[in-house]
Design an enzyme around this catalytic site. Structure first.
Site, PDB file in Angstrom:
ATOM      1  CB  SER A   1      91.386   3.596 -68.310  1.00 59.47           C
ATOM      2  OG  SER A   1      92.711   3.196 -68.498  1.00 59.47           O
TER       3      SER A   1
ATOM      4  CG  ASP B   1      99.207   2.056 -71.215  1.00 63.09           C
ATOM      5  OD1 ASP B   1     100.097   1.642 -70.438  1.00 63.09           O
ATOM      6  OD2 ASP B   1      98.018   2.164 -70.875  1.00 63.09           O
TER       7      ASP B   1
ATOM      8  NE  ARG C   1     103.614  -2.962 -72.561  1.00 63.62           N
ATOM      9  CZ  ARG C   1     102.411  -2.506 -72.253  1.00 63.62           C
ATOM     10  NH1 ARG C   1     102.248  -1.242 -71.894  1.00 63.62           N
ATOM     11  NH2 ARG C   1     101.356  -3.302 -72.320  1.00 63.62           N
TER      12      ARG C   1
ATOM     13  NE  ARG D   1      89.938   4.792 -63.572  1.00 69.10           N
ATOM     14  CZ  ARG D   1      91.019   4.102 -63.988  1.00 69.10           C
ATOM     15  NH1 ARG D   1      90.912   3.216 -64.977  1.00 69.10           N
ATOM     16  NH2 ARG D   1      92.197   4.308 -63.427  1.00 69.10           N
TER      17      ARG D   1
ATOM     18  N   GLY E   1      95.869  -5.548 -64.528  1.00 68.20           N
ATOM     19  CA  GLY E   1      96.369  -4.783 -63.384  1.00 68.20           C
ATOM     20  C   GLY E   1      95.320  -3.809 -62.872  1.00 68.20           C
TER      21      GLY E   1
HETATM   22  C1  S3P Z   1      95.719   2.362 -66.157  1.00 72.57           C
HETATM   23  C2  S3P Z   1      96.821   3.015 -65.679  1.00 72.57           C
HETATM   24  C3  S3P Z   1      98.173   2.820 -66.196  1.00 72.57           C
HETATM   25  C4  S3P Z   1      98.163   2.143 -67.552  1.00 72.57           C
HETATM   26  C5  S3P Z   1      97.223   0.980 -67.607  1.00 72.57           C
HETATM   27  C6  S3P Z   1      95.808   1.420 -67.278  1.00 72.57           C
HETATM   28  C7  S3P Z   1      94.416   2.617 -65.521  1.00 72.57           C
HETATM   29  O1  S3P Z   1      98.901   2.003 -65.297  1.00 72.57           O
HETATM   30  O2  S3P Z   1      99.467   1.723 -67.894  1.00 72.57           O
HETATM   31  O3  S3P Z   1      97.227   0.407 -68.892  1.00 72.57           O
HETATM   32  O4  S3P Z   1      93.373   2.216 -66.084  1.00 72.57           O
HETATM   33  O5  S3P Z   1      94.391   3.238 -64.451  1.00 72.57           O
HETATM   34  P1  S3P Z   1      99.669   2.633 -64.030  1.00 72.57           P
HETATM   35  O6  S3P Z   1      98.673   3.281 -63.182  1.00 72.57           O
HETATM   36  O7  S3P Z   1     100.268   1.447 -63.314  1.00 72.57           O
HETATM   37  O8  S3P Z   1     100.711   3.539 -64.604  1.00 72.57           O
END
Ligand code: S3P
Length: 433
Positions: free
Chosen positions: A25, A320, A351, A29, A97
């Site tokens: 994460s 996670d 999951r 960023r 995502g």
């Molecule tokens: C993440 C937020 C989470 C997490 C993903 C990484 C992020 O997802 O499950 O692996 O980097 O902001 P969600 O915001 O959809 O819960």
């Protein structure tokens, strides 16, 4: 089908030190926000894994220079807040995502058009949760099936974005971040409120770039940003979501005593430590350091675990880690009940379904619930060798590997997806005997 991986049982336990790779994460960023500045930013301990490379490729396609000094050290140089350029082609967000959702926020206020695709998993994941609030801010985003799924195009708008006050239906750092990043480009204030606080890496890092945010309870407010002042260097802490596999492995494999080095212990991410300790795990934080993101070395030793119960309130702090916590629960004495985990159905795979289907091949002890599962523990002597499938989900593959290593071995189909977040995972695992 990609490679079948055979995992052998670990007999002597885990020992020594494991250097935990950079946080996924925070890595995403660091490249995105640095790319919005006009000064060079050095990023160290960057996670060189497929997901974060999706972000690097995306920022490059938007005209940002990203040099790789070595695998884990980047120099990012953008062209300022208004300096992103129209990409020459379609951007592939791969499996990520975070890349897609946060970039939709960044691109909403831009004066050019961007189209995204992604892999089969990302193409099934819900994007309406981001497109809806961004549209309320005046963004023009279209996607398949009535703006719900990839492929997605962010179309430039004639008017500037405007601020909104948005109550999120779920706790999600990706949704929260997308709205805040769009809010940087909006004419007036934007406030986003979550049911529970999700990971706050965006808020922390933006603050480190000189952006002013107001926090009140689970609400965050941002105003138009005219200037970002980046730090010269960003050090990415080790990923607690990667450390999680060793936290559980060492807790359930007899003889283990291991130190996990340089792990991020941001309290919005440490739910796994709280749950494992509640189950009786022997976990100690050493050498705690407070930087933009707090860090520690974590010592974990084998312990006899017992079952536990947890639900929605802690879920964002360990979202996670459910697959690997399910493995811990199979070894713990007694029953573990997990509820409030409905968000797991829209991760890289469903999951909840995949854990129930695949882990039960090793030992049929998990009963699925609509929003969680009940795991009957104490199964160490009932595990059998099985061929399981990761369904191309990195965290399922790694959890299955630990289940096999702590039990009687396992074979994993579609095992190579660990490259999404932890390319060296099998190498480290097979180093223990
Ligand atoms: C993440 C937020 C989470 C997490 C993903 C990484 C992020 O997802 O499950 O692996 O980097 O902001 P969600 O915001 O959809 O819960």
């Amino acid at each position: 089908m990609d490679k079948l991986k055979a995992i052998q049982p670990i007999k002597k336990g885990l020992s020594g030190e494991i250097l935990i790779p950079g946080d996924k994460s925070v890595s995403h960023r660091s490249v995105m926000f640095s790319g919005l500045c006009d000064r060079e930013v050095k990023i160290t301990n960057f996670l060189h894994a497929a997901d974060c490379m999706s972000t690097v490729n995306c920022m490059r396609a938007l005209g940002v220079s990203v040099k790789e000094l070595d695998e884990n050290t980047l120099i990012v140089k953008g062209n300022g807040l208004d300096g992103l350029k129209e990409p020459a082609g379609i951007i592939d967000a791969g499996n990520s995502g975070t890349t897609l959702r946060l970039m939709m926020g960044i691109l909403s206020g831009q004066k050019f058009l961007t189209t995204f695709t992604g892999d089969a998993s990302l193409s099934r994941r819900p994007m309406g949760r981001v497109i809806n609030p961004l549209s309320q801010m005046g963004a023009n985003i279209v996607g398949r099936q009535n703006n719900k799924y990839l492929p997605i195009t962010v179309i430039p708008t004639k008017e500037n974005l405007h601020g909104i006050s948005y109550k999120m239906p779920m706790a999600s750092a990706q949704v929260k971040s997308a709205i805040l990043l769009a809010g940087m480009n909006a004419d007036d204030e934007t406030t986003v409120t979550e049911p529970y606080t999700s990971r706050d890496h965006t808020e922390r890092m933006l603050t480190g770039f000189g952006v002013k945010l107001k926090k009140s309870g689970t609400s965050i407010t941002i105003s138009r940003v005219n200037k970002m002042t980046p730090p010269a260097e960003i050090h990415v802490p080790g990923d607690i979501s990667s450390a999680a596999f060793w936290l559980v492995a060492a807790s359930i494999i007899e003889g283990s005593d291991v130190i996990l080095k340089d792990v991020g212990i941001n309290e919005t991410r440490t739910g796994i430590i709280d749950v494992l300790k509640d189950m009786g795990a022997d976990i100690q934080l050493l050498n705690v350091r407070d930087e933009v993101e707090p860090l520690a070395d974590i010592r974990v030793r084998y312990a006899k675990l017992h079952g536990t119960t947890f639900g929605a309130d802690i879920m964002p702090r360990l979202i996670d880690e459910i697959p690997i916590i399910a493995v811990a629960a199979m070894f713990a004495e007694g029953t573990t009940k997990i509820t409030g985990a409905g968000e797991l159905r829209v991760k890289e795979t469903d999951r909840l379904q995949v854990i129930t289907d695949e882990f039960n091949k090793v030992c049929p002890c998990i009963e699925g619930l609509e929003d969680g599962m009940v795991i009957t523990g104490g199964q160490k002597d009932n595990l059998k060798f099985a061929r399981c499938n990761s369904h191309d989900d990195h965290r399922i593959a790694m959890a299955l590997a630990i289940l096999g290593a702590a039990g009687v071995g396992v074979e994993i189909e579609n095992s190579e997806c660990v490259n999404i977040s932890y390319p060296t995972f099998y190498e480290i695992l097979t180093h223990f005997e």
